[in-house]
Design a protein around this motif. Structure first.
Motif, PDB file in Angstrom:
ATOM      1  N   UNK A   1     -31.847  -0.988  12.786  1.00  0.00           N
ATOM      2  CA  UNK A   1     -30.729  -0.563  13.411  1.00  0.00           C
ATOM      3  C   UNK A   1     -30.851   0.040  14.908  1.00  0.00           C
ATOM      4  N   UNK A   2     -31.662   1.307  14.389  1.00  0.00           N
ATOM      5  CA  UNK A   2     -31.951   2.334  15.267  1.00  0.00           C
ATOM      6  C   UNK A   2     -32.805   1.251  17.396  1.00  0.00           C
ATOM      7  N   UNK A   3     -33.146   1.042  16.545  1.00  0.00           N
ATOM      8  CA  UNK A   3     -34.180   0.544  17.924  1.00  0.00           C
ATOM      9  C   UNK A   3     -33.959  -0.201  18.302  1.00  0.00           C
ATOM     10  N   UNK A   4     -32.887  -1.428  17.518  1.00  0.00           N
ATOM     11  CA  UNK A   4     -32.605  -2.391  18.100  1.00  0.00           C
ATOM     12  C   UNK A   4     -31.197  -2.252  18.661  1.00  0.00           C
ATOM     13  N   UNK A   5     -30.605  -1.302  18.283  1.00  0.00           N
ATOM     14  CA  UNK A   5     -29.674  -0.567  19.786  1.00  0.00           C
ATOM     15  C   UNK A   5     -30.393   0.024  20.383  1.00  0.00           C
TER      16      UNK A   5
ATOM     17  N   UNK B   1     -33.983   4.649  24.817  1.00  0.00           N
ATOM     18  CA  UNK B   1     -35.319   4.439  24.159  1.00  0.00           C
ATOM     19  C   UNK B   1     -34.369   5.059  23.376  1.00  0.00           C
ATOM     20  N   UNK B   2     -34.840   4.893  21.613  1.00  0.00           N
ATOM     21  CA  UNK B   2     -34.352   4.851  20.521  1.00  0.00           C
ATOM     22  C   UNK B   2     -34.635   6.473  20.214  1.00  0.00           C
ATOM     23  N   UNK B   3     -34.039   7.411  19.381  1.00  0.00           N
ATOM     24  CA  UNK B   3     -34.528   9.320  19.269  1.00  0.00           C
ATOM     25  C   UNK B   3     -35.477   9.205  18.506  1.00  0.00           C
ATOM     26  N   UNK B   4     -36.563   8.093  18.416  1.00  0.00           N
ATOM     27  CA  UNK B   4     -37.406   8.640  17.549  1.00  0.00           C
ATOM     28  C   UNK B   4     -38.662   8.075  18.406  1.00  0.00           C
ATOM     29  N   UNK B   5     -38.355   7.209  19.834  1.00  0.00           N
ATOM     30  CA  UNK B   5     -39.071   6.699  20.729  1.00  0.00           C
ATOM     31  C   UNK B   5     -39.958   5.202  19.789  1.00  0.00           C
ATOM     32  N   UNK B   6     -41.317   4.818  20.393  1.00  0.00           N
ATOM     33  CA  UNK B   6     -41.839   3.608  19.474  1.00  0.00           C
ATOM     34  C   UNK B   6     -43.372   4.519  18.689  1.00  0.00           C
ATOM     35  N   UNK B   7     -43.105   3.657  17.906  1.00  0.00           N
ATOM     36  CA  UNK B   7     -44.261   3.405  16.744  1.00  0.00           C
ATOM     37  C   UNK B   7     -45.439   2.845  17.353  1.00  0.00           C
TER      38      UNK B   7
END
Length: 93
Positions: free
Chosen positions: A73-77, A84-90
């Motif tokens: 959900x975080x990444x999609x949002x 960018x999501x809080x954690x960035x991409x992994x």
């Protein structure tokens, strides 16, 4: 944020940094020295491309932990908002 390298050369990555970058136990990382700085990044995930019906998908060659619903959900949002999501991409995990 600071940490110390111990006598055995081990480095503890602070919890806030691990969470923000989604580094988990077992994540392989790569070290580089650039312009006098040390950079640490996850090793890109080794994948193979497989056809699933009419789509071609990237499938990890090694087992990976399942993403939580919150991570998805975080990444999609973040993707939908353009931020960018809080954690960035992994890329590796």
């Amino acid at each position: 944020m600071e940490t110390t390298i111990d006598k055995a050369g081990r480095l503890v990555v602070p919890k806030a940094v691990r969470e923000a970058s989604r580094l988990r136990p077992g994540t392989r990382v790569r070290f580089r020295v650039r312009d006098g700085r040390v950079e640490i990044e996850p090793v890109p995930l080794d994948v193979s491309l497989e056809r699933h019906g009419s789509a071609v998908v990237a499938v990890p060659r090694e087992g990976r932990p399942v993403l939580t619903a919150a991570e998805v959900e975080e990444t999609t949002a973040g993707l939908r908002s353009g931020a960018p999501s809080e954690g960035g991409t992994q890329g590796a995990g």
